[in-house]
Motif scaffolding. Structure first.
Motif, mmCIF file in Angstrom:
data_model
loop_
_atom_site.group_PDB
_atom_site.id
_atom_site.type_symbol
_atom_site.label_atom_id
_atom_site.label_comp_id
_atom_site.label_asym_id
_atom_site.label_seq_id
_atom_site.Cartn_x
_atom_site.Cartn_y
_atom_site.Cartn_z
ATOM 1 N N ARG A 150 16.629 7.004 1.588
ATOM 2 C CA ARG A 150 17.965 7.583 1.642
ATOM 3 C C ARG A 150 18.806 7.189 0.427
ATOM 4 N N ASP A 151 18.498 5.995 -0.129
ATOM 5 C CA ASP A 151 19.232 5.549 -1.330
ATOM 6 C C ASP A 151 18.421 5.745 -2.609
ATOM 7 N N GLY A 152 17.375 6.561 -2.543
ATOM 8 C CA GLY A 152 16.585 6.817 -3.753
ATOM 9 C C GLY A 152 15.131 6.449 -3.557
ATOM 10 N N GLY A 153 14.244 7.153 -4.263
ATOM 11 C CA GLY A 153 12.821 6.918 -4.115
ATOM 12 C C GLY A 153 12.166 8.041 -3.340
ATOM 13 N N HIS A 154 10.857 7.913 -3.119
ATOM 14 C CA HIS A 154 10.081 8.964 -2.473
ATOM 15 C C HIS A 154 9.242 8.365 -1.357
ATOM 16 N N ALA A 155 9.348 8.950 -0.158
ATOM 17 C CA ALA A 155 8.509 8.496 0.952
ATOM 18 C C ALA A 155 7.169 9.225 0.898
ATOM 19 N N CYS A 156 6.086 8.460 0.996
ATOM 20 C CA CYS A 156 4.756 9.069 1.003
ATOM 21 C C CYS A 156 4.207 9.074 2.424
ATOM 22 N N ALA A 157 3.595 10.195 2.810
ATOM 23 C CA ALA A 157 3.073 10.321 4.172
ATOM 24 C C ALA A 157 1.747 9.583 4.338
ATOM 25 N N THR A 158 0.991 9.452 3.259
ATOM 26 C CA THR A 158 -0.302 8.773 3.353
ATOM 27 C C THR A 158 -0.487 7.840 2.153
ATOM 28 N N LEU A 159 -1.379 6.881 2.339
ATOM 29 C CA LEU A 159 -1.720 5.978 1.232
ATOM 30 C C LEU A 159 -2.380 6.752 0.100
ATOM 31 N N ALA A 160 -3.212 7.748 0.450
ATOM 32 C CA ALA A 160 -3.900 8.526 -0.579
ATOM 33 C C ALA A 160 -2.894 9.290 -1.437
#
Lengths: 301, 301
Positions: free
Chosen positions: B43-53
């Motif tokens: 929410r304050d910046g960055g990217h959420a990844c759904a998987t480790l791959a």
């Protein structure tokens, strides 16, 4: 009223404390069993006493800085009890005996009781800080005494130490806190040795390990101080292995009296005894690292 | 060239480190097994990844801040080895994996070897300092890596830590020094508890004991820090008893591999296991003092 002060035991700590008394304007009466020691000291001021009875008869406050409980017993009551020649027999009613050795607190409490029967006041006053701080008046005293003893001799304590902790209103708590400090000091030296030995076994650079640990949560006063000796391969005894054989022995004796378990202290005591009997009794206490097999210790540069 | 950074494990340490990366101008890709944790962070910046791959395929440098060796193994190679869905299979040749957990050094060295076969670089980089220092970028990293790994990711380490120790030119020395720090930390906590417990048994005022010891040669970083919890009767787990069951276990595993004796570490490990099984596993590690019988601990004011 200026008090007349006596000091018994002109060793590394006692001679520094006598210097501090002189610096504070006292002219201390001194005694040491080693021939000539008192005479050498008084060249710069003070009075050498030929006997303990002579010192005891002249002084309002007697500071004892001998090695252990047995020597304190001998100083106070002589080999044959508290007969005519002893310090305790010579001291005046209302005078104060200041006990600076590291002893079992139960022994210190017994000294207070025995002297009370002669109306001699008592201060339980173990010391800490080393010879340099004793000479500069910057050492620490861990004390406990009845209020009337502090009233008479409190200023004398302050003349010898930068910090005088007053921990109780009768003998015991000073020695207890000192003994607990020795518990931690002994365990920490042995733990520092164990950690450094493991690092050497694992091929870690010992200087780098020292640098990281002394800046991390694994640090202790003893790790920082004693592992510098190991890195320099300098086992000149500032405090010897056998001191911790003695002091951790006192820790265990005290706890045994109330059947209290001390797993780390007993383990560390075994390590110092192993070092002592392996031939390192008189080396610096950091030589406890020499009990670890299969490592090569740093060598002198 | 701006590197794309990934960070796995948004726990107390990892979330602070990800904040430090963001403060340094990075827009980190993050992953956490807990549902919603990555989304909350970005929410304050960055990217959420759904998987480790997904994370592995996008990042030049992947920082792993999971709990232990088993989780690191799972992150890198998945439950089923290094097949298509795993992080190691997804990472690009020439990218760098930064391993921040406290693990057996032999395990860390094996990770380096296995990743080298895929041309993935590796930094052995355990961390120290606690959550507050992780968030402020003031923590310490104890690292070891091949020069090409430092060349690529050295600046990323500096963005997360005030002090980055470089202890060797391949994996191992970082974890070794961290494990030895944990040896000392664990022994010192147990020794602090033993000393404080003895003081309570002997009727010494615990606050006075704390005051004297923290100004004496018996002090340690851990005595000063953890015995404050005991005095306050606050066993809220900043670091739990079971962490030292684990970490002293790693110490003993490492030493057992070369048959090296560690008398104090093994004793302290037994004390933490006793505390854990007695019901204090999740309490602050200072709760190891609760194994001592016959004393009354300070109560909450």
């Amino acid at each position: 009223m200026t008090l007349t002060i006596g000091l018994i035991g002109l060793g590394a700590m006692g001679s520094g404390m006598a210097q501090s008394l002189r610096r504070a304007g006292h002219s201390p009466h001194v005694f040491d069993v080693r021939p000539g020691a008192a005479e050498a000291f008084v060249r710069d001021g003070g009075h050498a006493c030929a006997t303990l009875a002579d010192l005891g008869a002249r002084c309002d406050v007697v500071v004892s800085v001998v090695v252990n409980a047995a020597q304190t017993e001998s100083v106070l009551f002589g080999a044959g009890g508290d007969g005519d020649g002893s310090l305790a027999a010579a001291m005046q009613p209302g005078s104060v005996f200041v006990m600076c050795s590291t002893v079992d607190p139960n022994v210190s409490m017994a000294f207070e009781s025995r002297l009370a029967k002669k109306d001699i006041l008592y201060i339980d006053a173990p010391i800490s800080g080393g010879a340099a701080k004793a000479a500069s008046g910057e050492m620490t005293m861990m004390t406990a005494a009845r209020p009337e003893a502090y009233a008479k001799a409190g200023a004398v304590l302050d003349a010898m130490a930068a910090k005088v902790y007053r921990l109780g209103d009768r003998a015991g708590a000073g020695s207890k806190v000192k003994v607990i400090n020795q518990l931690l000091a002994g365990v920490h030296i042995a733990a520092a040795a164990e950690a450094m030995a493991l690092g050497l076994r694992e091929g870690v650079d010992p200087a780098a390990l020292y640098e990281v640990i002394t800046h991390s949560a694994g640090n202790s006063w003893m790790f920082e101080n004693r592992m510098a000796h190991v890195l320099a391969a300098d086992y000149t005894p500032l405090s010897a292995v056998d001191i911790f054989v003695k002091d951790l022995g006192i820790v265990l004796d005290m706890a045994r009296a109330t059947k209290f378990p001390l797993p780390l202290s007993s383990t560390a005591h075994q390590m110092f005894m192993q070092a002592s009997t392996a031939g390192f009794a008189k080396e610096d206490d950091s030589a406890v690292i020499k009990i670890f097999p299969g490592i090569e210790l740093p060598k002198k540069a």
